[in-house]
Design a protein around this motif. Structure first.
Motif, short mmCIF file in Angstrom:
data_model
loop_
_atom_site.label_atom_id
_atom_site.label_comp_id
_atom_site.label_asym_id
_atom_site.label_seq_id
_atom_site.Cartn_x
_atom_site.Cartn_y
_atom_site.Cartn_z
N ARG A 234 0.82 -1.22 0.00
CA ARG A 234 0.00 0.00 0.00
C ARG A 234 0.85 1.27 0.00
O ARG A 234 0.48 2.28 -0.58
CB ARG A 234 -0.93 0.02 1.23
N SER A 235 1.96 1.22 0.68
CA SER A 235 2.71 2.46 0.85
C SER A 235 4.05 2.48 0.12
O SER A 235 4.85 3.39 0.33
CB SER A 235 2.92 2.75 2.34
N ILE A 236 4.30 1.55 -0.76
CA ILE A 236 5.58 1.51 -1.48
C ILE A 236 5.80 2.78 -2.31
O ILE A 236 6.93 3.27 -2.40
CB ILE A 236 5.69 0.24 -2.36
N ALA A 237 4.74 3.32 -2.87
CA ALA A 237 4.87 4.51 -3.74
C ALA A 237 5.30 5.73 -2.94
O ALA A 237 5.98 6.61 -3.47
CB ALA A 237 3.56 4.77 -4.45
N THR A 238 4.94 5.78 -1.67
CA THR A 238 5.26 6.97 -0.87
C THR A 238 6.51 6.80 -0.03
O THR A 238 6.91 7.71 0.68
CB THR A 238 4.08 7.30 0.07
N MET A 239 7.14 5.63 -0.09
CA MET A 239 8.32 5.35 0.74
C MET A 239 9.59 5.74 0.01
O MET A 239 9.69 5.62 -1.21
CB MET A 239 8.41 3.85 1.09
N SER A 240 10.56 6.12 0.81
CA SER A 240 11.89 6.37 0.24
C SER A 240 12.56 5.02 0.03
O SER A 240 12.10 3.99 0.52
CB SER A 240 12.71 7.24 1.19
N LYS A 241 13.66 5.02 -0.66
CA LYS A 241 14.42 3.78 -0.93
C LYS A 241 14.83 3.14 0.39
O LYS A 241 14.72 1.91 0.55
CB LYS A 241 15.65 4.12 -1.79
N THR A 242 15.26 3.89 1.37
CA THR A 242 15.67 3.38 2.67
C THR A 242 14.48 2.76 3.40
O THR A 242 14.60 1.68 3.99
CB THR A 242 16.27 4.51 3.54
N GLU A 243 13.33 3.42 3.37
CA GLU A 243 12.13 2.88 4.02
C GLU A 243 11.68 1.58 3.35
O GLU A 243 11.26 0.65 4.03
CB GLU A 243 11.00 3.91 3.96
N GLN A 244 11.81 1.53 2.01
CA GLN A 244 11.46 0.31 1.29
C GLN A 244 12.38 -0.83 1.71
O GLN A 244 11.92 -1.95 1.96
CB GLN A 244 11.54 0.53 -0.23
N ASP A 245 13.67 -0.56 1.79
CA ASP A 245 14.64 -1.58 2.21
C ASP A 245 14.34 -2.07 3.63
O ASP A 245 14.38 -3.27 3.91
CB ASP A 245 16.07 -1.04 2.12
N LEU A 246 14.06 -1.13 4.52
CA LEU A 246 13.75 -1.50 5.92
C LEU A 246 12.46 -2.33 5.99
O LEU A 246 12.38 -3.31 6.75
CB LEU A 246 13.62 -0.25 6.79
N SER A 247 11.46 -1.96 5.20
CA SER A 247 10.20 -2.71 5.17
C SER A 247 10.41 -4.12 4.65
O SER A 247 9.85 -5.09 5.17
CB SER A 247 9.16 -1.99 4.32
N ARG A 248 11.21 -4.26 3.58
CA ARG A 248 11.51 -5.60 3.04
C ARG A 248 12.27 -6.44 4.06
O ARG A 248 12.00 -7.63 4.23
CB ARG A 248 12.30 -5.47 1.74
N GLN A 249 13.20 -5.82 4.76
CA GLN A 249 13.96 -6.54 5.79
C GLN A 249 13.03 -6.99 6.92
O GLN A 249 13.16 -8.10 7.44
CB GLN A 249 15.09 -5.66 6.34
N LEU A 250 12.10 -6.11 7.29
CA LEU A 250 11.13 -6.45 8.34
C LEU A 250 10.27 -7.65 7.89
O LEU A 250 10.04 -8.59 8.66
CB LEU A 250 10.24 -5.25 8.67
N ILE A 251 9.82 -7.60 6.64
CA ILE A 251 9.00 -8.71 6.10
C ILE A 251 9.82 -10.00 6.09
O ILE A 251 9.33 -11.06 6.50
CB ILE A 251 8.47 -8.36 4.70
N GLN A 252 11.06 -9.93 5.61
CA GLN A 252 11.92 -11.12 5.57
C GLN A 252 12.17 -11.66 6.98
O GLN A 252 12.18 -12.88 7.20
CB GLN A 252 13.24 -10.79 4.88
N SER A 253 12.35 -10.76 7.92
CA SER A 253 12.57 -11.17 9.31
C SER A 253 11.34 -11.89 9.85
O SER A 253 11.45 -12.94 10.50
CB SER A 253 12.89 -9.94 10.16
N LYS A 254 10.15 -11.35 9.57
CA LYS A 254 8.90 -11.98 10.03
C LYS A 254 8.69 -13.33 9.33
O LYS A 254 8.24 -14.29 9.95
CB LYS A 254 7.71 -11.06 9.78
#
Length: 189
Positions: free
Chosen positions: A88-108
């Protein structure tokens, strides 16, 4: 002449008497040694399925399995929610926020995967412990039952066909189930 004609009769009589005596002794000895030689068998699958201790062990296992499943559902929902939030929020995220979100998903996802593996191993161990406890109870009962009812041998029949034939009356499964369940209920009081 009377004595000499009686001698063959006495020998035949003595010989017949000895054979009769030997036959009676052998019969009594055989009867004494083998009269209480009771042999029976039980259907192990039937006992495991109908023993109240097994039913309670299954219930206890199911309670634990529900908790494990509930935890797995929570972790799965956390992963799904993180993915949906990311999408939902990928379009509004910065590259760093996207990377952190992907890492969070991978961690979960890794946490979920590790938990699933741990639960599978734990479930196997728990099932083995419960099964072993029930089998030990049944074996102890059968030992006592055999001694109490003067059995020389109680065999275990299973689906693999360890007993190909048994005369009617040798299957004591129903009696054993009744008595082991009675004993189990008395032990619970």
């Amino acid at each position: 002449m009377n004595k000499s004609s009686n001698q063959p009769q006495n020998k035949v009589f003595m010989w017949g008497y000895q054979i009769l005596l030997l036959t009676v002794v052998l019969f009594l000895l055989f009867n004494f040694l083998f009269r209480n030689e009771k042999i029976a068998y039980v259907d192990s699958a039937k006992i495991l399925n109908e023993y109240k201790g097994t039913l309670e062990a299954k219930k206890a296992y199911e309670v634990k399995a529900k908790v494990w499943q509930s935890n797995m559902d929570t972790l799965t929902n956390d992963v799904k929610a993180a993915i949906q939030k990311y999408e939902r929020s990928i379009a509004t995220m910065s590259k760093t926020e996207q990377d952190l979100s992907r890492q969070l998903i991978q961690s979960k996802q890794k946490q979920l995967s590790d938990y699933q593996r741990g639960i599978q191993e734990n479930a196997k161990q728990e099932d083995g412990k419960l099964t072993q406890a029930v089998v030990s109870q049944i074996n102890a009962f059968l030992t006592n039952y055999g001694k109490t009812h003067n059995y020389k041998l109680i065999l275990i029949a299973n689906q693999l066909g360890t007993i190909a034939y048994a005369r009617d009356g040798l299957d004591i499964t129903a009696k054993v189930i009744e008595e082991i369940n009675d004993e189990y209920v008395k032990g619970k009081k």
